[in-house]
Design a protein around this motif. Structure first.
Motif, PDB file in Angstrom:
ATOM      1  N   ASN A  67       1.196  -0.890   0.421  1.00 21.67           N
ATOM      2  CA  ASN A  67      -0.187  -0.045  -0.024  1.00 21.67           C
ATOM      3  C   ASN A  67       0.842   1.194  -0.046  1.00 21.67           C
ATOM      4  N   PHE A  68       2.004   1.649  -0.719  1.00 21.21           N
ATOM      5  CA  PHE A  68       2.863   2.486  -0.994  1.00 21.21           C
ATOM      6  C   PHE A  68       3.781   2.431  -1.728  1.00 21.21           C
ATOM      7  N   LEU A  69       4.266   3.144  -2.731  1.00 23.78           N
ATOM      8  CA  LEU A  69       5.240   3.238  -3.748  1.00 23.78           C
ATOM      9  C   LEU A  69       6.135   3.912  -3.211  1.00 23.78           C
ATOM     10  N   GLU A  86       2.301   7.300   0.439  1.00 22.69           N
ATOM     11  CA  GLU A  86       1.142   6.318   0.579  1.00 22.69           C
ATOM     12  C   GLU A  86      -0.315   6.260  -0.340  1.00 22.69           C
ATOM     13  N   ARG A  87      -0.870   5.055   0.251  1.00 26.60           N
ATOM     14  CA  ARG A  87      -2.454   4.721  -1.257  1.00 26.60           C
ATOM     15  C   ARG A  87      -2.959   5.843  -1.392  1.00 26.60           C
ATOM     16  N   ASN A  88      -3.717   5.966  -2.013  1.00 30.68           N
ATOM     17  CA  ASN A  88      -4.825   6.980  -2.697  1.00 30.68           C
ATOM     18  C   ASN A  88      -6.279   6.690  -2.910  1.00 30.68           C
ATOM     19  N   SER A  89      -6.712   5.503  -3.194  1.00 27.32           N
ATOM     20  CA  SER A  89      -7.437   4.877  -3.448  1.00 27.32           C
ATOM     21  C   SER A  89      -8.239   6.091  -4.315  1.00 27.32           C
ATOM     22  N   ALA A  90      -8.706   7.328  -3.708  1.00 27.44           N
ATOM     23  CA  ALA A  90      -9.634   8.367  -3.837  1.00 27.44           C
ATOM     24  C   ALA A  90      -9.418   8.618  -5.832  1.00 27.44           C
ATOM     25  N   LEU A  91      -8.046   9.185  -5.677  1.00 30.20           N
ATOM     26  CA  LEU A  91      -7.471   8.862  -7.029  1.00 30.20           C
ATOM     27  C   LEU A  91      -7.161   7.964  -7.995  1.00 30.20           C
ATOM     28  N   ASP A  92      -7.729   6.846  -8.152  1.00 25.58           N
ATOM     29  CA  ASP A  92      -7.746   5.376  -9.074  1.00 25.58           C
ATOM     30  C   ASP A  92      -8.843   5.742 -10.509  1.00 25.58           C
ATOM     31  N   VAL A  93      -7.502   5.396 -11.109  1.00 24.84           N
ATOM     32  CA  VAL A  93      -8.590   5.092 -12.247  1.00 24.84           C
ATOM     33  C   VAL A  93      -7.957   4.029 -13.201  1.00 24.84           C
ATOM     34  N   PHE A 110       2.107  15.308  -4.880  1.00 17.74           N
ATOM     35  CA  PHE A 110       3.000  14.351  -5.236  1.00 17.74           C
ATOM     36  C   PHE A 110       1.500  13.622  -5.880  1.00 17.74           C
ATOM     37  N   ILE A 111       1.729  13.166  -7.325  1.00 16.57           N
ATOM     38  CA  ILE A 111       0.774  11.909  -6.855  1.00 16.57           C
ATOM     39  C   ILE A 111       1.670  10.790  -7.886  1.00 16.57           C
ATOM     40  N   GLY A 112       1.174   9.155  -7.076  1.00 18.92           N
ATOM     41  CA  GLY A 112       1.853   8.349  -8.059  1.00 18.92           C
ATOM     42  C   GLY A 112       0.961   7.287  -8.775  1.00 18.92           C
TER      43      GLY A 112
END
Length: 314
Positions: A67-69, A86-93, A110-112
């Motif tokens: 759950n991290f990058l 950290e994992r941010n499922s709200a921004l998943d596509v 930053f978004i990954g």
């Protein structure tokens, strides 16, 4: 990189379009481009990724079960050299898992985006900009052994790959998407921006008899602005090296240059492909817009391939 676009500027642009296709391009001229024989070869990172696609991203580590990058970028994402997003499922596509990193409300956001499949891994990282600049880029690598596609029948070695594309654009996503809320009364000059997400579909054809690859990214849209459409991006024919890597140019449908694409095949018989693009100046009447994008795809005919592969001979 420059970051001069604002939420208000993009909203005004979209409002002026009156629901029509908002982004058009001038027709291409008749003259053929002339190559400069004295042009220098483009720099590449330690991982072999061209600067035009990798940009500020040096390395990244992604494991699907985590759950991290872990990301190493050249500047300003965190205090440690290797930053943990950290994992941010709200921004998943569709097709990609999202992560984010921000040390405090006035630091860059930053978004990954990451994915791993079929012998390849790909990571896309970008911030929305602060103090007139943004940072970002793409990282990709092979996982395990690689061998080129070897057709089971005496054909031309043509293979297809298809699936989802994810891009990050240096235009502020509408608030309140930022990871940490701003303190009351924060001066706008201090506000960090969050990159806008661009989704689309990608289709790639590779010919392992001639060792060439090309494709297109289509149905592109800015998710954070009501799925506003963008024009297609054409991935011009590039040579495939013995190690599976490749790099080439990107154009719009009118054959105007937009930037570069690069990537690698991976897995046994080239079961997967991962790579990215770096493009700029592709929205009419807007200046300094830039997008970095990622694709991680399974070969048509293999388990887990895209539904569009049903219309393709594996």
């Amino acid at each position: 990189m420059n970051r001069l676009l604002t939420t208000a500027a993009l909203l005004a642009l979209l409002a002026a379009c009156d629901n029509a296709q908002p982004f058009t391009f001038a027709p291409v001229g008749d003259e053929e481009p002339v190559e400069d024989p004295n042009a220098e070869e483009e720099p590449v990172s330690a991982a072999g990724i061209p600067e035009s696609v990798g940009n500020n991203v040096e390395t990244a580590t992604y494991r699907p079960g985590d759950n991290f990058l872990s990301v190493q970028i050249t500047s300003l994402d965190s205090t440690p050299v290797n930053a943990i997003y950290e994992r941010n499922s709200a921004l998943d596509v569709p097709g990609y898992r999202a992560f984010s990193q921000q040390e405090d409300p006035l630091d860059r956001i930053f978004i990954g985006m990451a994915q791993q499949k079929s012998g390849v891994t790909g990571v896309l990282v970008m911030d929305g900009g602060q103090f007139n600049r943004f940072f970002g880029g793409v990282y990709y690598e092979q996982n395990g052994a690689y061998s080129a596609h070897s057709p089971s029948q005496p054909d031309n070695g043509l293979v297809s790959y298809a699936g989802n594309y994810i891009g990050l654009l240096n235009i502020d996503a509408p608030r309140p998407n930022e990871a940490l809320p701003l303190p009351a009364g924060t001066d706008p000059a201090l506000e960090p921006g969050q990159a806008s997400r661009v989704t689309g579909q990608i289709f790639i054809n590779a010919d392992f008899a001639d060792n060439t690859v090309n494709g297109v990214i289509y149905n592109r849209q800015v998710v954070d602005y009501g799925n506003s459409p963008l024009q297609d991006v054409v991935l011009i024919v590039a040579d495939v090296n013995e190690d599976g890597s490749f790099s080439g140019d990107v154009e719009n449908p009118a054959q105007d240059a937009l930037g570069s694409w690069a990537g690698t095949f991976g897995g046994v018989q080239a079961s997967g492909i991962a790579g990215g693009i770096g493009i700029e100046e592709f929205i009419e009447n807007v200046e300094n817009e830039a997008e970095y994008g990622l694709f991680v795809l399974t070969k048509c005919g293999d388990s887990g391939d895209s539904s569009i592969c049903d219309d393709v001979n594996p």
